[in-house]
Design a protein around this motif. Structure first.
Motif, PDB file in Angstrom:
ATOM      1  N   UNK A 171       0.844  -1.195   0.000  1.00 25.06           N
ATOM      2  CA  UNK A 171       0.000   0.000   0.000  1.00 25.06           C
ATOM      3  C   UNK A 171       0.879   1.246   0.000  1.00 25.06           C
ATOM      4  N   UNK A 172       0.254   2.366  -0.415  1.00 27.20           N
ATOM      5  CA  UNK A 172       0.914   3.674  -0.359  1.00 27.20           C
ATOM      6  C   UNK A 172       0.289   4.447   0.787  1.00 27.20           C
ATOM      7  N   UNK A 173       1.131   5.035   1.635  1.00 28.19           N
ATOM      8  CA  UNK A 173       0.658   5.787   2.796  1.00 28.19           C
ATOM      9  C   UNK A 173       1.059   7.252   2.655  1.00 28.19           C
ATOM     10  N   UNK A 174       0.125   8.146   3.008  1.00 28.02           N
ATOM     11  CA  UNK A 174       0.398   9.591   2.989  1.00 28.02           C
ATOM     12  C   UNK A 174       0.091  10.160   4.386  1.00 28.02           C
ATOM     13  N   UNK A 175       1.094  10.469   5.204  1.00 28.78           N
ATOM     14  CA  UNK A 175       0.838  11.191   6.462  1.00 28.78           C
ATOM     15  C   UNK A 175       0.501  12.657   6.145  1.00 28.78           C
ATOM     16  N   UNK A 176      -0.483  13.213   6.847  1.00 30.98           N
ATOM     17  CA  UNK A 176      -0.892  14.603   6.584  1.00 30.98           C
ATOM     18  C   UNK A 176      -1.602  15.141   7.817  1.00 30.98           C
ATOM     19  N   UNK A 177      -1.950  16.426   7.750  1.00 25.06           N
ATOM     20  CA  UNK A 177      -2.798  16.999   8.791  1.00 25.06           C
ATOM     21  C   UNK A 177      -3.620  18.134   8.199  1.00 25.06           C
ATOM     22  N   UNK A 178      -4.869  18.318   8.678  1.00 29.71           N
ATOM     23  CA  UNK A 178      -5.702  19.439   8.200  1.00 29.71           C
ATOM     24  C   UNK A 178      -5.078  20.752   8.663  1.00 29.71           C
ATOM     25  N   UNK A 179      -4.974  21.723   7.738  1.00 31.09           N
ATOM     26  CA  UNK A 179      -4.209  22.927   8.058  1.00 31.09           C
ATOM     27  C   UNK A 179      -4.851  24.135   7.402  1.00 31.09           C
ATOM     28  N   UNK A 180      -4.990  25.198   8.172  1.00 35.47           N
ATOM     29  CA  UNK A 180      -5.500  26.468   7.654  1.00 35.47           C
ATOM     30  C   UNK A 180      -4.297  27.324   7.273  1.00 35.47           C
ATOM     31  N   UNK A 181      -4.051  27.475   5.974  1.00 38.96           N
ATOM     32  CA  UNK A 181      -2.858  28.197   5.518  1.00 38.96           C
ATOM     33  C   UNK A 181      -2.935  29.681   5.841  1.00 38.96           C
ATOM     34  N   UNK A 182      -4.126  30.206   6.086  1.00 40.11           N
ATOM     35  CA  UNK A 182      -4.261  31.640   6.393  1.00 40.11           C
ATOM     36  C   UNK A 182      -3.876  31.916   7.840  1.00 40.11           C
ATOM     37  N   UNK A 183      -4.461  31.150   8.770  1.00 39.63           N
ATOM     38  CA  UNK A 183      -4.200  31.405  10.196  1.00 39.63           C
ATOM     39  C   UNK A 183      -2.972  30.672  10.697  1.00 39.63           C
ATOM     40  N   UNK A 184      -2.525  29.638   9.981  1.00 36.77           N
ATOM     41  CA  UNK A 184      -1.383  28.858  10.437  1.00 36.77           C
ATOM     42  C   UNK A 184      -1.743  27.872  11.531  1.00 36.77           C
ATOM     43  N   UNK A 185      -3.026  27.511  11.671  1.00 40.65           N
ATOM     44  CA  UNK A 185      -3.451  26.598  12.728  1.00 40.65           C
ATOM     45  C   UNK A 185      -3.901  25.272  12.133  1.00 40.65           C
ATOM     46  N   UNK A 186      -3.604  24.182  12.871  1.00 42.77           N
ATOM     47  CA  UNK A 186      -4.100  22.865  12.475  1.00 42.77           C
ATOM     48  C   UNK A 186      -5.565  22.769  12.870  1.00 42.77           C
ATOM     49  N   UNK A 187      -6.388  22.279  11.951  1.00 39.42           N
ATOM     50  CA  UNK A 187      -7.828  22.261  12.187  1.00 39.42           C
ATOM     51  C   UNK A 187      -8.344  20.866  12.530  1.00 39.42           C
ATOM     52  N   UNK A 188      -7.458  19.918  12.667  1.00 40.65           N
ATOM     53  CA  UNK A 188      -7.868  18.568  13.022  1.00 40.65           C
ATOM     54  C   UNK A 188      -6.672  17.763  13.461  1.00 40.65           C
ATOM     55  N   UNK A 189      -6.878  16.446  13.640  1.00 38.39           N
ATOM     56  CA  UNK A 189      -5.783  15.595  14.097  1.00 38.39           C
ATOM     57  C   UNK A 189      -4.939  15.110  12.935  1.00 38.39           C
ATOM     58  N   UNK A 190      -3.629  14.962  13.126  1.00 41.89           N
ATOM     59  CA  UNK A 190      -2.813  14.353  12.077  1.00 41.89           C
ATOM     60  C   UNK A 190      -3.338  12.961  11.748  1.00 41.89           C
ATOM     61  N   UNK A 191      -3.254  12.616  10.480  1.00 39.60           N
ATOM     62  CA  UNK A 191      -3.820  11.345  10.027  1.00 39.60           C
ATOM     63  C   UNK A 191      -2.894  10.713   8.994  1.00 39.60           C
TER      64      UNK A 191
END
Length: 1576
Positions: free
Chosen positions: A243-263
């Motif tokens: 399988x191919x895995x992509x680690x990521x996290x939801x991110x608001x590029x304007x405010x610089x804040x993460x909007x959810x949990x890393x997944x």
């Protein structure tokens, strides 16, 4: 549960004072700071890095991609992705506030198809350019065109994320790209720039076939974002278990804040369609109240089936919310992620929506034992070495940490293995060396470093090496030190290298024990190196040297040695035990002085003493005791059971009820308010103050410091309770990190005080102003970093000692007032030092000069409300600012007015300080009543008197004189001719003044604004091969010999042995004979200097393959020369080439330094010549005299320069058979000058073609012609044609671009001539270009005959052009000079070190104590004899043609170079020649560098004779069959036969040369016979 370092029983408190700096460094085994680590520096911040298996390291920075070799020392190729020749960022990218993700124009860098059976490896690159373009190129060379490309593959936003992986799949085994990217950003200003089509705007992950014609925009499959999901920031992509895995996290590029949990999202490793396989959230929030929702770095440890990630919490603006728990390393089992990855997705649109209403994602928990919490991690890379998991961690302050996981994957306290001095944050991606696992590539800012993955050498013993449990390190028996396996000799022999799996018990260890009543035995245990020789062992008394026992044994059995028990041996208190086998040695010292004081069995036996069980005491090993009571080893000691008290927990394990029994019933409350300072240096701090309340009520106060979660806490007892509200602690040294601080009162709960930061020692980068006046008081500023930890600032003076000054410091700067040094000498230098604890750090120097001198002032009214005060001051070097000066005007009856400072103007003679008094009502009356002005400059206070103004009486005296002058003038101007003449003269003077003003202003503006665009990548340096280099050096003025020595080699028959030459060759290999011949020849009057040089060169060629013997001859002749020089002036030795040995030394240096010249000095030297040519051709060059406007040599200055301008030509090259390549660009824009001749324009056009295409046009200059194309008409351009201007005296002026009235944008065609013309056209005295013949000698005459053709010119007006040329080449010149007097890798070239040591030894033998003599010898032997010869003759080194003009410029450079080695101080005045003045200010700096260079060479360890012989032997082998030595021997014989009788007489008089005499006669007979044969 966190446990403090204290054990039962508790250890004594730490000492109050921290360790001194040296002890601290030794104690912490400071990590490497990179003095020897290779570093690659890019022009821009690095955005991506990757390493291929075979083709080097790839580094993307700005809009460039560089291919480097694995050592980072050479760039193999470069790709300009945006603009050719330019790596700058199209849009400036400021580094983001961490932990925000960084921005980059490079998005993907994936080497693949390596070792997969394909012809060549491939590199897939992704860039923001062209709407997120992706390209596939060959790994071997980036300059080749792309094989495939496509757009909208990666994110086109610099701050947008992209992650991808290339894999093989399907029946056809094709390569596919799975890529995830942030294609759309919410910012409105970027929305229209490069966002994809509406149908693709929601795409998050795409699958593409990389083997089609192009990376098609239409994907094989795509995974889209869920509606309203926001942006996702992808960190990595990797393959695991199909399988191919992509680690990521939801991110608001304007405010610089993460909007959810890393997944982590999982898709199938498929070839046909993109199949979503699930998504799992990752929880690494342990230990932080807000959780850690930013994922900074990712690494798959495939061998372990574990994924490692660095997570971070938000830190707020300005990092104010950063804490010791902000970041964490968390490890997750991939099997658990795969198991919990649900098909229900909350971030993506999937075909099957299996989500239940309100279902929240389940968060996967990390492996608890391996979680590591730290204040500022940035990156991670994990691997498995010797079944141990090793993790490398980068930090935000430039540290590289190393973590080795133990059993159960437990993290240890990380080791700092490297620190970047500048403290640049480490890039999120750490890259391992693909071939050598002892290196890792560390990226930070604009730099990449190759770092060793362990500091093995810091472990001095085998036991320490193996107990350190670093899997990269092991004990090398042959070297007897801790090394990498690759660094150990014969590591394949398992007996020679012990790794950590062997355990410390395998280390060689000497044991001394009482084996019986009558003897004590010494033996050795553990692992040993491979043994071929027999063992030897011995025990000696350290006091007397008496041998107590000695033993031998075969290789298979370790040696043992027994010491008999004797009464006399009781006095032996210290013994030395040695074991050896072959070259391997092991020794140990045993001290029996304190045997009787040892109370425990293990400690007694460990020191070599004996333990008597019956008497339960430790005794001297040679003392009698019942044999049955001896213990042979520590394992046999009786086990003692100690009573253990339960440990106290760091958090205060006692319950409140217990506390109430020990305290007042009212239960005292302790309160903590603050701790100061919050930042301390890594040396610790002896006076940290804690404020609060009720401190005197506590009987025991402890501070606990907790940094990295896997490291032990620091527990510190209070140093001094000052009063009820203040107490003082002394904090120990530590490495850089942020720590949590809490205070514990009487063993209760630990009250948090907040974080405390250990930061690096301060570093100074600039002091300004660097010059101040002796009275002091000026504001001085120091710029640098980490100034908030200094204790105080000190001025160190050689006479006054250390002076404490009060300073105001913030993080990056310190300000202080310069103290007064009034009683010191007028000019003095002081050192500025920073004190941190007991350590003093040098910060730079501050120069004191005499106080400023004021000469007068003027007060002038500006209207009636404003006064202007001008104060005159002598010119000086002070930089006076507004805050330094205070001006007061005294007027009337001691009334004062403050004057507001405006500016300072510096003129040629004086400096004017201008200030103004505003807002007054009676400026004119104040002006007339003003008396003096007070000037305060820091501590200096001066009163300046007004300048005296001429009174009315002076006017009355002068008036009659003026009247007489006016009367005479009136009479004179009555004449008409006088008026006319005066008017014409006035016009001419005005014209002259106007021209002078313009030329001087243009010269000044050019000097300040002009810059030369030097191309740093100038292609392959055209080095000559060694043969031509040597011949041009040996025979600089005899070109014919080059032909002889090179041509005959092709016809040489190896089987044709010439007996006469063989005999002569054997004869000159007789040292005594050869030295005698040379001395005899030199005594002959008609043996000229030219003959001596030629003889030395022939001898060098004849002995080219016998350099060891040639060097010995050089030594003998040099000693003989010293004997001659010592009788007269030793300083003149080797200055001129008047003897054979002096030319021989030049040739020897050329042979031995040819490699150094080519590898180190060649490239900067060629760049200097290229840059100088480039600058000269930037302005007019007279083709007849070769004089130019831009030059370094006044003699070659074209001061009769006409006005000129640049003309841009569109040049079209005709297609010719010699150059039919399709890749050749035939339409080129070329800049020429309108004063260039047609021949000069041809040269510039040819150079432009070469620069554009990387290869020449294919024809010579004389084979081509130029045509001007105007519409359908063509006109051939020639230097001389029917339209050429013929001056009145019959002189023909060469045609120029301006003559043909060629304008910008004109089209010029280059065509091949039908008939060839001579290559070098020489113009006679009947031609001119820019200078009319004899214009200097007959300037007036020419002015009359050719009125208006030349404007008035003065040579001195153009001397600024010399300075302009110097500035243009200055950086290149300094790079060249420093490459010459630098020591690469702290090693001097063998020849230089050897000969300098030889000169030092000779000076010592001759009792020469004057160091200047040896300095002059060295200067005459190396710079004067070799480097100057090279600097003045680039054609000796490169395949280039040296023009007379370049020769003149290089002579100036060579003079400056030699002045740097001179010991005499040059006293230059204004009348000194410009060639000397040009580099006068630079020479003192160069002289200091030269002295350091000579000292560094002298301080290097001496070369052994074997090292030098090996070097000379290798050089000899390199040059075998390079020259025809027979020609050289024949030439040598010509000199011998010319002076045969004199040589023979000398041999007869010398003893011991009888055999040589016979051989010489035999050689003559052979040559005579050969001559007869040729005649016949």
């Amino acid at each position: 549960m966190e446990v403090s370092r204290r054990k039962a029983p508790p250890r004594p408190p730490r000492p109050a004072a921290p360790l001194p700096l040296l002890a601290y460094l030794l104690a912490l085994a400071a990590p490497s700071r990179g003095a020897d680590e290779p570093v690659w520096r890019s022009e821009q911040a690095i955005g991506a890095i990757a390493a291929s298996r075979e083709d080097g390291v790839f580094v993307a920075s700005g809009s460039c991609l560089d291919q480097l070799d694995y050592s980072l020392e050479h760039r193999l190729s470069r790709l300009y992705r945006d603009q050719a020749g330019n790596c700058t960022e199209p849009v400036s990218l400021a580094p983001p506030a961490r932990p925000r993700p960084g921005s980059s124009f490079s998005k993907l860098l994936l080497p693949y198809s390596e070792g997969a059976g394909d012809l060549q490896g491939l590199l897939l690159t992704g860039w923001t350019f062209d709407r997120g373009a992706c390209e596939v190129r060959l790994l071997g060379n980036l300059s080749h065109g792309s094989l495939r490309n496509g757009t909208e593959v990666v994110s086109c936003h610099p701050q947008g994320s992209t992650a991808g992986v290339v894999y093989r799949a399907g029946d056809q085994n094709r390569w596919y790209l799975a890529v995830a990217a942030t294609y759309v950003l919410p910012e409105p200003e970027t929305a229209s720039r490069c966002n994809p089509a509406a149908s693709d705007r929601d795409t998050a992950i795409a699958l593409k076939d990389t083997e089609g014609r192009s990376l098609a925009t239409e994907e094989l499959g795509r995974l889209k974002l869920r509606g309203g999901a926001g942006s996702l920031h992808f960190v990595d992509a990797f393959l695991w278990n199909g399988s191919v895995y992509f680690p990521y996290y939801p991110y608001n590029y304007t405010s610089g804040a993460a909007t959810g949990w890393p997944s982590m999202v999982r898709i199938a490793q498929s070839a046909k369609v993109l199949q979503f396989q699930g998504q799992a959230a990752l929880d690494c929030g342990h230990g932080h109240p807000d959780g850690r929702r930013l994922l900074l770095s990712s690494s798959l440890v495939e061998a372990l089936g574990v994924w490692a990630g660095v997570f971070s919490a938000a830190t707020g603006e300005g990092q104010e919310r950063r804490s010791p728990a902000t970041t964490a390393l968390c490890l997750f089992r991939m099997s658990e992620i795969q198991e919990r990855a649900k098909s229900c997705s909350w971030d993506f649109q999937t075909a099957e929506q299996n989500c239940k209403e309100g279902e929240q994602p389940e968060r996967v928990q990390p492996i608890a034992s391996s979680t590591l919490i730290h204040s500022d991690l940035t990156s991670v890379y994990g691997t498995v070495v010797m079944n141990r998991t090793v993790l490398f961690l980068g930090t935000g302050d430039g540290q590289l940490l190393k973590v080795v996981l133990g059993e159960n994957l437990t993290s240890n306290c990380p080791e700092v293995i490297y620190e970047i001095k500048e403290e640049t944050p480490i890039f999120y991606k750490l890259v391992p060396h693909p071939k050598k696992n002892i290196y890792i590539y560390l990226t930070a800012g604009k730099e990449v470093r190759r770092i060793r993955v362990a500091n093995c050498s810091k472990h001095p013993s085998c036991t320490e090496c193996l107990t350190a449990a670093d899997p990269h390190c092991g004990w090398c028996h042959s070297l007897q030190r801790c090394t990498f396996k690759e660094d150990c000799v014969h590591p394949e022999n398992h007996e020679n290298w012990l790794d950590i799996s062997s355990g410390a018990k395998k280390c060689p260890q000497i044991n001394l024990f009482r084996s019986s009543k009558d003897k004590t035995t010494v033996t050795v245990v553990g692992s040993f190196p491979p043994r071929r020789a027999e063992w030897e062992c011995a025990v000696k008394s350290a006091d007397t040297g008496r041998q107590l026992c000695r033993g031998k044994s075969p290789p298979s059995k370790p040696c043992t040695c027994s010491i008999p028990t004797r009464v006399t041996y009781k006095d032996v208190l210290v013994v030395n035990v040695t074991f050896s086998v072959g070259s391997w040695h092991l020794s140990k010292r045993f001290n029996f002085t304190n045997c009787s004081s040892l109370r425990e069995c293990p400690g007694c036996i460990g020191t070599g003493c004996a333990w008597c069980k019956s008497e339960r005491k430790c005794i001297h090993p040679f003392t009698a005791c019942d044999p049955s009571d001896y213990k042979r080893s520590q394992e046999h000691c009786p086990v003692t059971v100690e009573k253990r008290t339960p440990p106290e927990t760091a958090g205060g394990g006692r319950v409140p009820e217990n506390r109430s029994n020990r305290t007042h019933p009212s239960l005292q409350v302790f309160y903590i308010k603050s701790i100061e300072p919050r930042k301390i240096s890594t040396l610790g701090k002896s006076n940290v103050i804690v404020t609060g309340a009720n401190f005197t009520q506590a009987s025991k106060i402890t501070m606990i410091l907790k940094g990295t979660s896997t490291c032990e806490k620091d527990v510190i007892q209070v140093s001094h309770v000052l009063n009820d509200t203040h107490m003082k602690f002394s904090l120990p040294s530590s490495r850089k990190e942020m720590k949590d601080v809490c205070i514990q009162f009487d063993g209760g709960n630990c009250t948090s005080v907040g974080p405390l930061s250990y930061i690096a020692l301060p570093h100074c980068s600039l002091i300004y102003p660097a010059t101040t006046w002796i009275s002091g008081g000026q504001n001085i500023t120091i710029v640098g970093r980490n100034f908030d930890v200094i204790d105080n600032l000190i001025i160190s003076h050689e006479l006054k000692g250390n002076i404490n000054v009060s300073e105001y410091c913030v993080t990056n700067s310190c300000r202080f007032l310069a103290p007064s040094l009034k009683s010191s000498k007028a000019r003095t230098n002081v050192t500025v030092k920073l004190r941190v604890q007991d350590t003093f750090l040098d910060c730079g120097s501050l120069q004191y000069l005499e106080d400023p001198r004021f000469t007068g002032c003027r007060v002038e009214p500006e209207g009636d409300t404003e006064l202007e005060v001008k104060i005159q001051k002598e010119n000086d070097e002070f930089n006076i600012s507004k805050t330094d000066i205070e001006i007061t005007l005294f007027h009337g009856e001691n009334e004062q007015l403050n004057c507001s400072f405006e500016n300072i103007t510096r003129n040629q003679d004086l400096t004017i300080i201008l200030c103004k008094i505003k807002g007054i009502s009676n400026a004119n009356s104040i002006d007339t009543s003003s008396k003096k002005v007070r000037v305060k400059l820091g501590n200096l206070e001066l009163y300046v008197e007004q300048e005296t103004v001429p009174t009315t009486w002076y006017f009355l005296i002068v008036l009659p004189v003026l009247l007489v002058i006016v009367i005479f003038a009136a009479v004179g101007v009555t004449r008409h001719k006088s008026k006319e003449l005066s008017r014409k003269q006035s016009q001419q003077l005005e014209l002259l003044e106007s021209e002078l003003r313009k030329e001087i202003r243009d010269g000044f503006a050019e000097l300040q604004m002009d810059k030369l665009d030097v191309v740093d990548s100038f292609g392959t340096v055209p080095f000559l091969d060694y043969k031509h280099f040597a011949l041009r050096t040996f025979f600089p003025e005899s070109g014919g010999f080059t032909h002889i020595f090179t041509e005959d080699m092709h016809n040489r028959d190896a089987t044709d042995k010439n007996e006469s030459l063989t005999a002569l060759d054997a004869l000159i290999c007789n040292k005594s004979f050869l030295v005698t011949v040379i001395h005899t020849l030199e005594k002959q009057k008609n043996f000229s200097v030219k003959d001596r040089c030629l003889f030395a060169s022939f001898l060098t060629i004849a002995l080219q393959t016998k350099l060891v013997y040639l060097t010995s001859i050089l030594e003998v002749l040099t000693r003989d020369l010293m004997e001659q020089s010592s009788n007269m002036q030793p300083k003149l030795m080797l200055r001129r080439t008047e003897s054979v040995v002096e030319k021989l030394l030049t040739n020897w240096m050329s042979v031995c330094l040819s490699g150094f010249l080519r590898e180190t000095v060649g490239e900067p030297f060629y760049l200097l010549v290229t840059t100088l040519n480039q600058k000269i051709n930037k302005g007019p060059v007279d083709v007849i005299t070769c004089k130019a406007l831009y030059t370094l040599n006044e003699d070659w200055l074209l001061w009769q320069v006409p006005e000129f301008s640049t003309v841009a030509l569109n040049v079209v090259f005709e297609k010719i058979p010699e150059n039919e390549s399709a890749d050749v660009c035939r339409n080129i824009s070329v800049n020429v000058l309108d004063c260039d001749t047609i021949g000069q324009a041809k040269e510039k056009i040819f150079q432009a073609f070469l620069s554009k295409n990387g290869s020449p046009y294919g024809l010579q200059l004389n084979e081509i012609g130029l045509e001007l194309q105007v519409g359908t008409r063509q006109k051939e351009l020639l230097d001389i044609d029917s339209s050429s201007v013929i001056l009145e005296d019959g002189i023909t002026k060469l045609n120029t671009i301006g003559h043909y009235e060629i304008s910008n944008g004109s089209t010029i065609k280059v065509f091949k001539k039908i008939a060839n013309f001579p290559s070098d056209v020489e113009y006679s005295e009947d031609h001119c270009h820019l200078i009319l013949p004899d214009s200097e000698a007959f300037q007036d005459v020419q002015g009359k005959r050719h009125r208006g053709k030349h404007k008035f010119k003065v040579k001195e007006m153009y001397l600024t052009k010399l300075l302009s040329t110097k500035v243009a080449i200055h950086s290149v010149l300094e790079k060249l000079f420093r490459s010459i007097w630098s020591l690469p890798n702290s090693r001097a070239p063998f020849a230089i070190k050897y000969f300098f040591d030889f000169l030092d030894a000779q000076a010592e033998n001759k009792k020469i104590t004057d160091p200047d003599v040896v300095h002059i010898w060295k200067t005459n032997s190396l710079p004067l004899r070799f480097w100057v010869n090279i600097l003045k003759n680039p054609q000796f080194v490169f395949d280039i043609k040296k023009t007379p003009h370049i020769d003149g410029c290089l002579s100036v450079i060579a003079q400056a170079f030699m002045d740097a080695f001179s010991l005499t101080e040059q006293q230059l005045g204004k009348e000194a020649p410009t060639n000397k003045l040009l580099y006068a200010k630079d020479i003192p700096t160069y002289k200091e560098e030269v002295k350091s260079y000579y000292k560094a060479i002298r301080d290097l360890p001496p070369l052994s004779s074997s090292e030098m012989e090996e070097f000379l032997t290798q050089e000899s082998k390199k040059h075998e069959n390079e020259f025809n030595e027979e020609v050289a021997l024949t030439e040598i014989y010509k000199y011998i036969v010319k002076y045969f009788d004199e040589i023979l007489n000398k041999l007869e008089r010398e003893r011991g040369l009888e055999e040589a005499q016979k051989q010489l006669l035999h050689v003559k007979v052979l040559f005579d016979e050969k001559k007869k044969c040729k005649w016949m």
